[in-house]
Design a protein around this motif. Structure first.
Motif, PDB file in Angstrom:
ATOM      1  N   MET A  37       1.168  15.225   5.060  1.00  0.00           N
ATOM      2  CA  MET A  37      -0.058  16.011   5.181  1.00  0.00           C
ATOM      3  C   MET A  37       0.263  17.432   5.664  1.00  0.00           C
ATOM      4  O   MET A  37      -0.359  18.400   5.226  1.00  0.00           O
ATOM      5  N   ASP A  38       1.271  17.567   6.564  1.00  0.00           N
ATOM      6  CA  ASP A  38       1.627  18.878   7.107  1.00  0.00           C
ATOM      7  C   ASP A  38       2.311  19.770   6.079  1.00  0.00           C
ATOM      8  O   ASP A  38       2.267  21.000   6.197  1.00  0.00           O
ATOM      9  N   ILE A  39       2.942  19.179   5.072  1.00  0.00           N
ATOM     10  CA  ILE A  39       3.601  19.968   4.024  1.00  0.00           C
ATOM     11  C   ILE A  39       2.575  20.784   3.252  1.00  0.00           C
ATOM     12  O   ILE A  39       2.867  21.844   2.734  1.00  0.00           O
ATOM     13  N   GLY A  40       1.368  20.285   3.203  1.00  0.00           N
ATOM     14  CA  GLY A  40       0.311  20.995   2.509  1.00  0.00           C
ATOM     15  C   GLY A  40       0.064  20.482   1.105  1.00  0.00           C
ATOM     16  O   GLY A  40      -0.527  21.177   0.279  1.00  0.00           O
ATOM     17  N   LEU A  41       0.503  19.257   0.844  1.00  0.00           N
ATOM     18  CA  LEU A  41       0.257  18.657  -0.465  1.00  0.00           C
ATOM     19  C   LEU A  41      -1.228  18.336  -0.597  1.00  0.00           C
ATOM     20  O   LEU A  41      -1.894  18.048   0.403  1.00  0.00           O
ATOM     21  N   GLU A  49       0.826  -1.209   0.000  1.00  0.00           N
ATOM     22  CA  GLU A  49       0.000   0.000   0.000  1.00  0.00           C
ATOM     23  C   GLU A  49       0.863   1.263   0.000  1.00  0.00           C
ATOM     24  O   GLU A  49       0.566   2.227  -0.712  1.00  0.00           O
ATOM     25  N   VAL A  50       1.940   1.266   0.773  1.00  0.00           N
ATOM     26  CA  VAL A  50       2.841   2.424   0.804  1.00  0.00           C
ATOM     27  C   VAL A  50       3.478   2.622  -0.571  1.00  0.00           C
ATOM     28  O   VAL A  50       3.566   3.750  -1.074  1.00  0.00           O
ATOM     29  N   ASN A  51       3.916   1.543  -1.201  1.00  0.00           N
ATOM     30  CA  ASN A  51       4.511   1.656  -2.534  1.00  0.00           C
ATOM     31  C   ASN A  51       3.514   2.251  -3.532  1.00  0.00           C
ATOM     32  O   ASN A  51       3.874   3.097  -4.342  1.00  0.00           O
ATOM     33  N   LYS A  52       2.268   1.796  -3.463  1.00  0.00           N
ATOM     34  CA  LYS A  52       1.244   2.332  -4.370  1.00  0.00           C
ATOM     35  C   LYS A  52       1.014   3.818  -4.117  1.00  0.00           C
ATOM     36  O   LYS A  52       0.923   4.606  -5.060  1.00  0.00           O
ATOM     37  N   LEU A  53       0.899   4.199  -2.856  1.00  0.00           N
ATOM     38  CA  LEU A  53       0.642   5.596  -2.524  1.00  0.00           C
ATOM     39  C   LEU A  53       1.795   6.505  -2.940  1.00  0.00           C
ATOM     40  O   LEU A  53       1.586   7.564  -3.527  1.00  0.00           O
ATOM     41  N   MET A  54       3.019   6.097  -2.629  1.00  0.00           N
ATOM     42  CA  MET A  54       4.165   6.953  -2.903  1.00  0.00           C
ATOM     43  C   MET A  54       4.487   7.039  -4.389  1.00  0.00           C
ATOM     44  O   MET A  54       5.114   7.992  -4.846  1.00  0.00           O
ATOM     45  N   ALA A  55       4.065   6.051  -5.178  1.00  0.00           N
ATOM     46  CA  ALA A  55       4.292   6.082  -6.622  1.00  0.00           C
ATOM     47  C   ALA A  55       3.237   6.908  -7.345  1.00  0.00           C
ATOM     48  O   ALA A  55       3.415   7.256  -8.511  1.00  0.00           O
ATOM     49  N   SER A  56       2.167   7.238  -6.646  1.00  0.00           N
ATOM     50  CA  SER A  56       1.071   7.991  -7.254  1.00  0.00           C
ATOM     51  C   SER A  56       1.409   9.488  -7.264  1.00  0.00           C
ATOM     52  O   SER A  56       1.691  10.083  -6.215  1.00  0.00           O
ATOM     53  N   SER A  57       1.364  10.084  -8.429  1.00  0.00           N
ATOM     54  CA  SER A  57       1.665  11.518  -8.529  1.00  0.00           C
ATOM     55  C   SER A  57       0.566  12.369  -7.881  1.00  0.00           C
ATOM     56  O   SER A  57       0.796  13.525  -7.544  1.00  0.00           O
ATOM     57  N   SER A  58      -0.618  11.789  -7.700  1.00  0.00           N
ATOM     58  CA  SER A  58      -1.680  12.541  -7.024  1.00  0.00           C
ATOM     59  C   SER A  58      -1.468  12.582  -5.512  1.00  0.00           C
ATOM     60  O   SER A  58      -2.048  13.418  -4.825  1.00  0.00           O
ATOM     61  N   VAL A  59      -0.634  11.698  -4.990  1.00  0.00           N
ATOM     62  CA  VAL A  59      -0.343  11.695  -3.555  1.00  0.00           C
ATOM     63  C   VAL A  59       0.949  12.451  -3.278  1.00  0.00           C
ATOM     64  O   VAL A  59       0.998  13.333  -2.420  1.00  0.00           O
ATOM     65  N   VAL A  60       2.011  12.104  -4.000  1.00  0.00           N
ATOM     66  CA  VAL A  60       3.307  12.755  -3.812  1.00  0.00           C
ATOM     67  C   VAL A  60       3.806  13.236  -5.174  1.00  0.00           C
ATOM     68  O   VAL A  60       4.199  12.422  -6.007  1.00  0.00           O
ATOM     69  N   PRO A  61       3.789  14.539  -5.403  1.00  0.00           N
ATOM     70  CA  PRO A  61       4.325  15.043  -6.668  1.00  0.00           C
ATOM     71  C   PRO A  61       5.816  14.718  -6.806  1.00  0.00           C
ATOM     72  O   PRO A  61       6.512  14.511  -5.816  1.00  0.00           O
ATOM     73  N   LYS A  62       6.291  14.669  -8.039  1.00  0.00           N
ATOM     74  CA  LYS A  62       7.678  14.282  -8.309  1.00  0.00           C
ATOM     75  C   LYS A  62       8.683  15.135  -7.541  1.00  0.00           C
ATOM     76  O   LYS A  62       9.710  14.641  -7.109  1.00  0.00           O
ATOM     77  N   ALA A  63       8.401  16.385  -7.365  1.00  0.00           N
ATOM     78  CA  ALA A  63       9.333  17.279  -6.676  1.00  0.00           C
ATOM     79  C   ALA A  63       9.555  16.877  -5.217  1.00  0.00           C
ATOM     80  O   ALA A  63      10.581  17.207  -4.624  1.00  0.00           O
ATOM     81  N   TYR A  64       8.610  16.148  -4.632  1.00  0.00           N
ATOM     82  CA  TYR A  64       8.710  15.766  -3.225  1.00  0.00           C
ATOM     83  C   TYR A  64       9.108  14.304  -3.030  1.00  0.00           C
ATOM     84  O   TYR A  64       9.283  13.865  -1.897  1.00  0.00           O
TER      85      TYR A  64
END
Length: 175
Positions: free
Chosen positions: A99-103, A26-41
């Motif tokens: 979540m605190d970063i404001g993404l 689940e973590v791998n899926k979430l972190m690979a998703s650009s809607s969750v973590v943009p490439k810059a982060y």
């Protein structure tokens, strides 16, 4: 189907292992998703989070390598289970940081993962129970040794805990 009602089923002894793998996936899926973590982060946030999920599986697997047949093995097993619990706590902090970063994060996706992590912590804490060594305490024929949930060696009467020590016979060489 096993034919056993769900309310009568016990938690599998290795549910914490399958749960750890599910968390990692689940973590791998979430972190690979650009809607969750943009490439810059991703480099600063996603990579460490994925490594923390990997570390949970590593520590659970390492704990399984130590069968609690001696006090050393019991302590090592508890040590790795404790490290897995610490990794779960770190994973929760990593998600909070994202979540605190404001993404623009979908909190529902994180909530499902948070529930999985909380369940994993509960299972791991349950796996750190007392381990009976079935060895007789020195100077006593009725007490058996165990390692308690804090990792301390202790003993109790075999009749109080329904554990029977293995019989030991001294080896004597006759001439």
């Amino acid at each position: 189907m096993s034919g056993v009602y769900q309310r009568n089923r016990e938690v599998s002894e290795y549910k914490f292992f399958t749960q750890a793998i599910a968390i990692r996936v689940e973590v791998n899926k979430l972190m690979a998703s650009s809607s969750v973590v943009p490439k810059a982060y991703r480099l600063l946030n996603a990579v460490p989070t994925v490594e923390t999920a990997r570390s949970i599986v590593f520590n659970v697997n390492r704990a399984d390598c130590f069968y609690p047949s001696s006090s050393f093995n019991a302590l090592e097993r508890k040590r790795y289970l404790t490290l897995a619990i610490a990794d779960c706590e770190q994973l929760m902090l990593d998600m909070q940081c994202l979540m605190d970063i404001g993404l623009p994060v979908n909190a529902n996706r994180f909530e499902q993962l948070a529930n999985m992590v909380e369940e994993e912590i509960r299972l791991l804490k349950g796996a750190r129970k007392n381990w009976w060594l079935r060895s007789v305490m020195g100077g006593s024929s009725s007490n058996v040794c165990y390692v308690n949930s804090n990792g301390n060696a202790n003993y109790n009467s075999a009749t109080n805990v329904w554990v029977r020590p293995r019989p030991g016979f001294p080896y004597c060489q006759t001439e």
